[in-house]
Design a protein around this motif. Structure first.
Motif, PDB file in Angstrom:
ATOM      1  N   ARG A 211      -2.758  34.408   6.765  1.00 40.56           N
ATOM      2  CA  ARG A 211      -2.641  33.395   5.707  1.00 40.56           C
ATOM      3  C   ARG A 211      -1.211  32.855   5.644  1.00 40.56           C
ATOM      4  N   LYS A 212      -0.247  33.762   5.733  1.00 43.70           N
ATOM      5  CA  LYS A 212       1.162  33.353   5.670  1.00 43.70           C
ATOM      6  C   LYS A 212       1.509  32.420   6.831  1.00 43.70           C
ATOM      7  N   ILE A 213       1.060  32.790   8.019  1.00 41.63           N
ATOM      8  CA  ILE A 213       1.349  31.961   9.190  1.00 41.63           C
ATOM      9  C   ILE A 213       0.648  30.609   9.078  1.00 41.63           C
ATOM     10  N   SER A 214      -0.559  30.597   8.529  1.00 38.08           N
ATOM     11  CA  SER A 214      -1.278  29.332   8.333  1.00 38.08           C
ATOM     12  C   SER A 214      -0.470  28.388   7.450  1.00 38.08           C
ATOM     13  N   VAL A 215       0.115  28.933   6.383  1.00 44.93           N
ATOM     14  CA  VAL A 215       0.936  28.116   5.482  1.00 44.93           C
ATOM     15  C   VAL A 215       2.201  27.646   6.201  1.00 44.93           C
ATOM     16  N   ASP A 216       2.832  28.550   6.955  1.00 40.02           N
ATOM     17  CA  ASP A 216       4.036  28.172   7.709  1.00 40.02           C
ATOM     18  C   ASP A 216       3.722  27.059   8.710  1.00 40.02           C
ATOM     19  N   ILE A 294      -4.919  29.794  15.903  1.00 40.47           N
ATOM     20  CA  ILE A 294      -3.529  29.685  16.358  1.00 40.47           C
ATOM     21  C   ILE A 294      -2.719  30.898  15.897  1.00 40.47           C
ATOM     22  N   SER A 295      -2.950  31.318  14.651  1.00 39.92           N
ATOM     23  CA  SER A 295      -2.237  32.473  14.108  1.00 39.92           C
ATOM     24  C   SER A 295      -2.479  33.721  14.948  1.00 39.92           C
ATOM     25  N   ASP A 296      -3.719  33.874  15.400  1.00 36.89           N
ATOM     26  CA  ASP A 296      -4.087  35.051  16.189  1.00 36.89           C
ATOM     27  C   ASP A 296      -3.516  34.985  17.603  1.00 36.89           C
ATOM     28  N   LEU A 297      -3.856  33.935  18.337  1.00 41.91           N
ATOM     29  CA  LEU A 297      -3.539  33.893  19.765  1.00 41.91           C
ATOM     30  C   LEU A 297      -2.094  33.527  20.085  1.00 41.91           C
ATOM     31  N   ILE A 298      -1.473  32.713  19.253  1.00 41.27           N
ATOM     32  CA  ILE A 298      -0.085  32.320  19.520  1.00 41.27           C
ATOM     33  C   ILE A 298       0.901  33.273  18.853  1.00 41.27           C
ATOM     34  N   TYR A 299       0.579  33.669  17.612  1.00 42.05           N
ATOM     35  CA  TYR A 299       1.551  34.449  16.837  1.00 42.05           C
ATOM     36  C   TYR A 299       1.141  35.910  16.612  1.00 42.05           C
ATOM     37  N   GLY A 300      -0.013  36.306  17.157  1.00 45.64           N
ATOM     38  CA  GLY A 300      -0.402  37.713  17.127  1.00 45.64           C
ATOM     39  C   GLY A 300      -0.818  38.257  15.776  1.00 45.64           C
ATOM     40  N   SER A 301      -1.270  37.387  14.869  1.00 45.92           N
ATOM     41  CA  SER A 301      -1.718  37.838  13.545  1.00 45.92           C
ATOM     42  C   SER A 301      -3.164  37.398  13.325  1.00 45.92           C
ATOM     43  N   PRO A 302      -4.121  38.256  13.686  1.00 45.39           N
ATOM     44  CA  PRO A 302      -5.536  37.882  13.587  1.00 45.39           C
ATOM     45  C   PRO A 302      -6.068  37.937  12.160  1.00 45.39           C
ATOM     46  N   PRO A 303      -7.116  37.175  11.883  1.00 49.29           N
ATOM     47  CA  PRO A 303      -7.791  37.286  10.589  1.00 49.29           C
ATOM     48  C   PRO A 303      -8.703  38.507  10.597  1.00 49.29           C
ATOM     49  N   SER A 304      -9.208  38.877   9.445  1.00 46.43           N
ATOM     50  CA  SER A 304     -10.171  39.973   9.369  1.00 46.43           C
ATOM     51  C   SER A 304     -11.543  39.475   9.809  1.00 46.43           C
TER      52      SER A 304
END
Length: 364
Positions: A211-216, A294-304
């Motif tokens: 969520r944080k990365i999505s906002v960023d 994008i958050s998952d594959l580029i920045y390594g933070s997957p959703p639940s």
């Protein structure tokens, strides 16, 4: 804020017979009147947010426990029943087109009853954002088609909405309660009842970083999102992309496009958090999914990827009627409902029928 429950029900087409609906309205009003006078408006809203109590209430009114109409018809009967009563409890919304008039009805009722502008606006926001969360932030394959908000003159509310999954022919009901609101986007569930499946849940604590990365991402220049999006389409990323798709259920396929116009508006607005991002018009399930991708594959933070259902129906009792494992909570809910029936201003024969229907719903 608490989302107090979820229930899964098979879809049944058609309408309740006119004679049955009339009786449901009469009985719903009688029970509501007793309960509000006995327990108060806040407690009445609280029991409406309890999936088991709501299911039992529907059965008492005369509807099948296992039908998707449990939600739509019971809410419709309650809406009609409360209109002439001076209880300080009001209902807005409904099924299909009626759900799209919810905000208008909140304003109309609020002005008629003398609610302050700020209170009306908060009720409208709560109605709108709860629907957005269950349609976009929690992607479980159920598209909302029913939305009702039951609110008090104090500004407290319970929201009951339902989505359908056309592939499984099941409906899922979502209960929300305004008690102790903090935000709408992190684990708002208090007690969820339904059949566990698969979902992308951006409201999970596990999705906090996503969520944080999505906002960023949206607060940065949209050109950078386009760059990331283009990068992920390159052949070198294809294996990773296929793997991401593989862990999704069919209804969560990656979006083909992103709503760039909406993202431009978001960039100009600069949301401070995920709730503000989600509340912006034009940000729907596809954009939420793309940002999570994008958050998952580029920045390594997957959703639940866990369905946030916490409790499942167990089968037992007469006629295979389902009941929650929490016997104590079930007993308390039915005790409150039985008191409402006992003291309702209805005929003795109707009371006996109502008690009989309640007993049929309960396990032995």
């Amino acid at each position: 804020m608490k989302r107090a429950g979820v229930a899964s029900l098979p879809l049944h087409p058609g309408k309740a017979p006119r004679w049955l609906f009339g009786r449901m309205v009469s009985l719903a009003g009688a029970i509501a009147e007793v309960m509000v006078h006995e327990y108060g408006r806040e407690r009445f809203l609280r029991v409406l947010s309890d999936p088991f109590w709501f299911q039992a209430f529907s059965c008492v009114l005369g509807f099948d426990w296992h039908s998707s109409g449990t939600t739509t018809v019971t809410c419709g009967a309650l809406k009609e029943a409360l209109k002439p009563l001076d209880l300080g409890i009001y209902v807005a919304g409904g099924k299909g087109k009626a759900s799209r008039r919810t905000l208008e009805e909140i304003e109309s009722i609020g002005r008629e009853k003398g609610l302050k502008e700020r209170k009306i606006n908060k009720l409208q926001y709560s109605s709108r954002i709860s629907a957005k969360v269950d349609n976009a932030a929690l992607q479980d394959g159920y598209n909302l088609y029913h939305h009702v908000i039951v609110f008090s003159e104090e500004g407290k509310w319970a929201i009951i909405q339902q989505g359908m999954n056309e592939k499984t022919t099941y409906a899922r009901r979502y209960h929300w309660l305004s008690d102790k609101i903090k935000n709408f986007v992190e684990e708002p569930h208090d007690a969820i009842i339904g059949y566990k499946g698969e979902a992308m849940d951006m409201t999970s604590r596990e999705s906090r970083e996503a969520r944080k990365i999505s906002v960023d991402l949206v607060n940065d220049d949209p050109k950078h999102i386009k760059r990331d999006w283009s990068l992920l389409k390159k052949p070198s990323w294809q294996t990773t992309l296929d793997g991401w798709k593989a862990k999704q259920i069919v209804h969560l396929e990656m979006p083909r496009t992103i709503n760039w116009n909406a993202l431009k508006k978001v960039y100009e607005f600069q949301p401070r958090n995920y709730e503000e991002l989600l509340a912006i018009k034009g940000i729907g399930s596809s954009t939420v999914r793309a940002l999570a991708f994008i958050s998952d594959l580029i920045y390594g933070s997957p959703p639940s990827w866990k369905d946030p259902v916490k409790y499942s129906f167990a089968v037992g009792g007469k006629d295979g009627v389902p009941y929650p494992v929490d016997k104590k909570a079930m007993d308390e809910a039915t005790s409150i409902l039985k008191k409402g029936i006992d003291e309702a201003k209805i005929g003795k024969k109707e009371k006996l029928y109502a008690i009989k229907r309640l007993k049929k719903f309960l396990p032995e």
